[in-house]
Design a protein around this motif. Structure first.
Motif, PDB file in Angstrom:
ATOM      1  N   ALA A   1      44.247  35.362  36.777  1.00  0.00           N
ATOM      2  CA  ALA A   1      43.149  34.864  35.951  1.00  0.00           C
ATOM      3  C   ALA A   1      43.523  34.861  34.473  1.00  0.00           C
ATOM      4  O   ALA A   1      43.196  33.926  33.731  1.00  0.00           O
ATOM      5  CB  ALA A   1      41.898  35.710  36.182  1.00  0.00           C
ATOM      6  N   GLU A   2      44.234  35.882  34.031  1.00  0.00           N
ATOM      7  CA  GLU A   2      44.638  35.968  32.630  1.00  0.00           C
ATOM      8  C   GLU A   2      45.639  34.887  32.246  1.00  0.00           C
ATOM      9  O   GLU A   2      45.789  34.549  31.077  1.00  0.00           O
ATOM     10  CB  GLU A   2      45.230  37.351  32.361  1.00  0.00           C
ATOM     11  CG  GLU A   2      44.206  38.473  32.462  1.00  0.00           C
ATOM     12  CD  GLU A   2      44.844  39.846  32.540  1.00  0.00           C
ATOM     13  OE1 GLU A   2      46.101  39.914  32.434  1.00  0.00           O
ATOM     14  OE2 GLU A   2      44.118  40.832  32.711  1.00  0.00           O
ATOM     15  N   GLU A   3      46.322  34.325  33.233  1.00  0.00           N
ATOM     16  CA  GLU A   3      47.333  33.304  32.992  1.00  0.00           C
ATOM     17  C   GLU A   3      46.712  31.938  32.714  1.00  0.00           C
ATOM     18  O   GLU A   3      47.380  31.052  32.160  1.00  0.00           O
ATOM     19  CB  GLU A   3      48.248  33.216  34.219  1.00  0.00           C
ATOM     20  CG  GLU A   3      49.498  32.377  34.020  1.00  0.00           C
ATOM     21  CD  GLU A   3      50.544  33.090  33.181  1.00  0.00           C
ATOM     22  OE1 GLU A   3      51.478  32.406  32.726  1.00  0.00           O
ATOM     23  OE2 GLU A   3      50.424  34.310  32.956  1.00  0.00           O
TER      24      GLU A   3
ATOM     25  N   GLY B   1      46.766  30.397  29.308  1.00  0.00           N
ATOM     26  CA  GLY B   1      47.221  31.407  28.373  1.00  0.00           C
ATOM     27  C   GLY B   1      46.106  32.090  27.609  1.00  0.00           C
ATOM     28  O   GLY B   1      46.339  32.670  26.546  1.00  0.00           O
ATOM     29  N   ARG B   2      44.886  32.112  28.165  1.00  0.00           N
ATOM     30  CA  ARG B   2      43.732  32.588  27.402  1.00  0.00           C
ATOM     31  C   ARG B   2      43.522  34.092  27.502  1.00  0.00           C
ATOM     32  O   ARG B   2      42.835  34.676  26.664  1.00  0.00           O
ATOM     33  CB  ARG B   2      42.473  31.849  27.885  1.00  0.00           C
ATOM     34  CG  ARG B   2      42.540  30.366  27.613  1.00  0.00           C
ATOM     35  CD  ARG B   2      41.441  29.595  28.292  1.00  0.00           C
ATOM     36  NE  ARG B   2      40.190  29.645  27.538  1.00  0.00           N
ATOM     37  CZ  ARG B   2      39.358  28.606  27.437  1.00  0.00           C
ATOM     38  NH1 ARG B   2      39.660  27.474  28.027  1.00  0.00           N
ATOM     39  NH2 ARG B   2      38.241  28.709  26.769  1.00  0.00           N
ATOM     40  N   GLY B   3      44.097  34.748  28.531  1.00  0.00           N
ATOM     41  CA  GLY B   3      43.919  36.191  28.654  1.00  0.00           C
ATOM     42  C   GLY B   3      42.469  36.552  28.941  1.00  0.00           C
ATOM     43  O   GLY B   3      41.741  35.807  29.591  1.00  0.00           O
ATOM     44  N   GLY B   4      42.021  37.716  28.445  1.00  0.00           N
ATOM     45  CA  GLY B   4      40.649  38.142  28.628  1.00  0.00           C
ATOM     46  C   GLY B   4      40.529  39.367  29.511  1.00  0.00           C
ATOM     47  O   GLY B   4      41.507  39.845  30.097  1.00  0.00           O
ATOM     48  N   ASN B   5      39.317  39.911  29.590  1.00  0.00           N
ATOM     49  CA  ASN B   5      39.027  41.077  30.417  1.00  0.00           C
ATOM     50  C   ASN B   5      38.582  40.624  31.794  1.00  0.00           C
ATOM     51  O   ASN B   5      37.556  39.962  31.946  1.00  0.00           O
ATOM     52  CB  ASN B   5      37.949  41.938  29.760  1.00  0.00           C
ATOM     53  CG  ASN B   5      38.392  42.514  28.428  1.00  0.00           C
ATOM     54  OD1 ASN B   5      39.546  42.930  28.288  1.00  0.00           O
ATOM     55  ND2 ASN B   5      37.507  42.528  27.449  1.00  0.00           N
ATOM     56  N   CYS B   6      39.359  40.980  32.799  1.00  0.00           N
ATOM     57  CA  CYS B   6      39.140  40.477  34.156  1.00  0.00           C
ATOM     58  C   CYS B   6      38.338  41.458  35.004  1.00  0.00           C
ATOM     59  O   CYS B   6      38.497  42.673  34.905  1.00  0.00           O
ATOM     60  CB  CYS B   6      40.487  40.190  34.813  1.00  0.00           C
ATOM     61  SG  CYS B   6      40.375  39.703  36.547  1.00  0.00           S
ATOM     62  N   THR B   7      37.473  40.874  35.858  1.00  0.00           N
ATOM     63  CA  THR B   7      36.746  41.647  36.856  1.00  0.00           C
ATOM     64  C   THR B   7      37.142  41.134  38.236  1.00  0.00           C
ATOM     65  O   THR B   7      36.926  39.954  38.538  1.00  0.00           O
ATOM     66  CB  THR B   7      35.224  41.485  36.682  1.00  0.00           C
ATOM     67  OG1 THR B   7      34.848  41.945  35.384  1.00  0.00           O
ATOM     68  CG2 THR B   7      34.476  42.285  37.746  1.00  0.00           C
TER      69      THR B   7
ATOM     70  N   VAL C   1      39.791  37.696  44.129  1.00  0.00           N
ATOM     71  CA  VAL C   1      39.549  36.715  43.068  1.00  0.00           C
ATOM     72  C   VAL C   1      39.371  37.438  41.737  1.00  0.00           C
ATOM     73  O   VAL C   1      38.663  38.447  41.663  1.00  0.00           O
ATOM     74  CB  VAL C   1      38.295  35.869  43.361  1.00  0.00           C
ATOM     75  CG1 VAL C   1      38.098  34.812  42.283  1.00  0.00           C
ATOM     76  CG2 VAL C   1      38.395  35.226  44.737  1.00  0.00           C
ATOM     77  N   GLY C   2      40.017  36.928  40.708  1.00  0.00           N
ATOM     78  CA  GLY C   2      39.840  37.472  39.368  1.00  0.00           C
ATOM     79  C   GLY C   2      38.896  36.589  38.577  1.00  0.00           C
ATOM     80  O   GLY C   2      39.035  35.370  38.583  1.00  0.00           O
ATOM     81  N   VAL C   3      37.923  37.185  37.896  1.00  0.00           N
ATOM     82  CA  VAL C   3      36.946  36.433  37.105  1.00  0.00           C
ATOM     83  C   VAL C   3      36.974  36.929  35.665  1.00  0.00           C
ATOM     84  O   VAL C   3      36.962  38.139  35.413  1.00  0.00           O
ATOM     85  CB  VAL C   3      35.527  36.583  37.679  1.00  0.00           C
ATOM     86  CG1 VAL C   3      34.510  35.889  36.769  1.00  0.00           C
ATOM     87  CG2 VAL C   3      35.456  36.007  39.090  1.00  0.00           C
ATOM     88  N   ILE C   4      37.021  36.006  34.733  1.00  0.00           N
ATOM     89  CA  ILE C   4      37.039  36.331  33.305  1.00  0.00           C
ATOM     90  C   ILE C   4      35.946  35.557  32.582  1.00  0.00           C
ATOM     91  O   ILE C   4      35.758  34.354  32.817  1.00  0.00           O
ATOM     92  CB  ILE C   4      38.408  36.005  32.673  1.00  0.00           C
ATOM     93  CG1 ILE C   4      39.477  36.957  33.213  1.00  0.00           C
ATOM     94  CG2 ILE C   4      38.345  36.103  31.149  1.00  0.00           C
ATOM     95  CD1 ILE C   4      40.867  36.693  32.663  1.00  0.00           C
ATOM     96  N   HIS C   5      35.231  36.234  31.693  1.00  0.00           N
ATOM     97  CA  HIS C   5      34.244  35.592  30.812  1.00  0.00           C
ATOM     98  C   HIS C   5      34.820  35.514  29.407  1.00  0.00           C
ATOM     99  O   HIS C   5      35.398  36.484  28.909  1.00  0.00           O
ATOM    100  CB  HIS C   5      32.941  36.394  30.785  1.00  0.00           C
ATOM    101  CG  HIS C   5      32.089  36.192  31.987  1.00  0.00           C
ATOM    102  ND1 HIS C   5      30.962  35.393  31.988  1.00  0.00           N
ATOM    103  CD2 HIS C   5      32.207  36.667  33.247  1.00  0.00           C
ATOM    104  CE1 HIS C   5      30.414  35.404  33.188  1.00  0.00           C
ATOM    105  NE2 HIS C   5      31.159  36.170  33.983  1.00  0.00           N
TER     106      HIS C   5
END
Length: 284
Positions: free
Chosen positions: A204-206, A209-215, A221-225
């Motif tokens: 998800a962070e890939e 290239g936006r990164g972020g805090n993943c849940t 499944v990785g989810v990022i807001h």
């Protein structure tokens, strides 16, 4: 490096990167606006800009008072017809044979001068993905048709060959409306052979290239807001296919000042719903 060597290097760069085929201006505008959100492309663009900046500073007659130049900058970049996503020359397109002779990149028959397919089976894969994305629009929302007031399509798709030529990436996006508000649903699919991470959150962070805090959701499944207006989910199928699904409260290419588009008050899907959509077999 003296002035003549700089000029020769600039000429070689221009020769090795042929101008892409012409396209409709509305598609070019969409490409430019969506490119602004793809921060992972900025490193390559920045390097090219640095080289060009040094060249212009050294070549007599190019520099102007106040830092300007005699060069005329186009309003928007061009891209392959009918596709609103940015492309770049992959590293595997060999332009310097062992003998030292410069040649142009070699592209697949489906492509016309760049990394984007404009005919053939991969182009059709992009169209099929768009059909699947439209079918996945959440209940209570409509998949918008037509264009914005300045002519940008509400629906778009693209297929490009990636980095080392080992896999293709398909993308499709549709503006979704509710009442007088407009958001977006976008899906990106990396075909098997990609080198993307296997861990759901690393995957998800890939995304762009936006990164972020993943849940992690269901450990698969990785989810990022990203703030309150954008979220995406990442999932890898057993065959290696990677699917990203992104939802936004406003289209990534839209300029509210030009279009008068009002954003959705909230994201249409919960994290669980977004994760489930990423695993949908219709996107493979």
């Amino acid at each position: 490096m003296d002035e003549n060597e700089l000029r020769a290097a600039l000429r070689d760069t221009i020769t090795l990167h042929p101008e892409p085929p012409p396209m409709e201006s509305k598609t070019a505008i969409a490409a430019a606006r969506r490119a602004a959100t793809r921060r992972n492309l900025l490193a390559g663009i920045g390097s090219a800009a640095a080289i060009l900046g040094i060249t212009l500073a050294v070549i007599p007659g190019q520099a102007q008072p106040g830092g300007g130049t005699n060069m005329q900058v186009a309003g928007e970049p061009s891209a392959a017809a009918g596709v609103p996503f940015p492309t770049e020359t992959p590293s595997w397109a060999d332009t310097t044979p062992s003998g030292g002779e410069k040649t142009e990149p070699s592209w697949p028959p489906e492509n016309s001068g760049d990394a984007t397919a404009d005919t053939g089976p991969h182009y059709q894969n992009g169209k099929k993905l768009l059909t699947a994305v439209v079918a996945a629009v959440p209940d209570g929302y409509t998949a918008k048709t037509g264009n914005t007031t300045d002519g940008i399509p509400f629906r778009s798709h693209q297929s490009t060959i990636e980095n080392d030529g080992s896999y293709w990436r398909n993308m499709a996006a549709v503006a979704i409306g509710r009442d007088d508000r407009v958001g977006e649903l976008l899906v990106e699919v990396a075909e098997p052979g990609n080198n993307l991470p296997k861990d759901p959150c690393a995957l998800a962070e890939e995304f762009w290239g936006r990164g972020g805090n993943c849940t992690p959701v269901n450990s698969k499944v990785g989810v990022i807001h990203e703030g309150s207006g954008t979220a995406w989910a990442a999932y890898r199928h057993s065959d290696g296919t990677v699917v990203y699904v992104m939802q936004s409260t406003s289209p990534t290419y839209a300029d509210p000042a030009s279009n008068g588009l009002k954003p959705l008050p909230a994201l249409p899907l919960s994290d669980t719903e977004l994760a489930a959509l990423a695993t949908d077999a219709s996107f493979r």
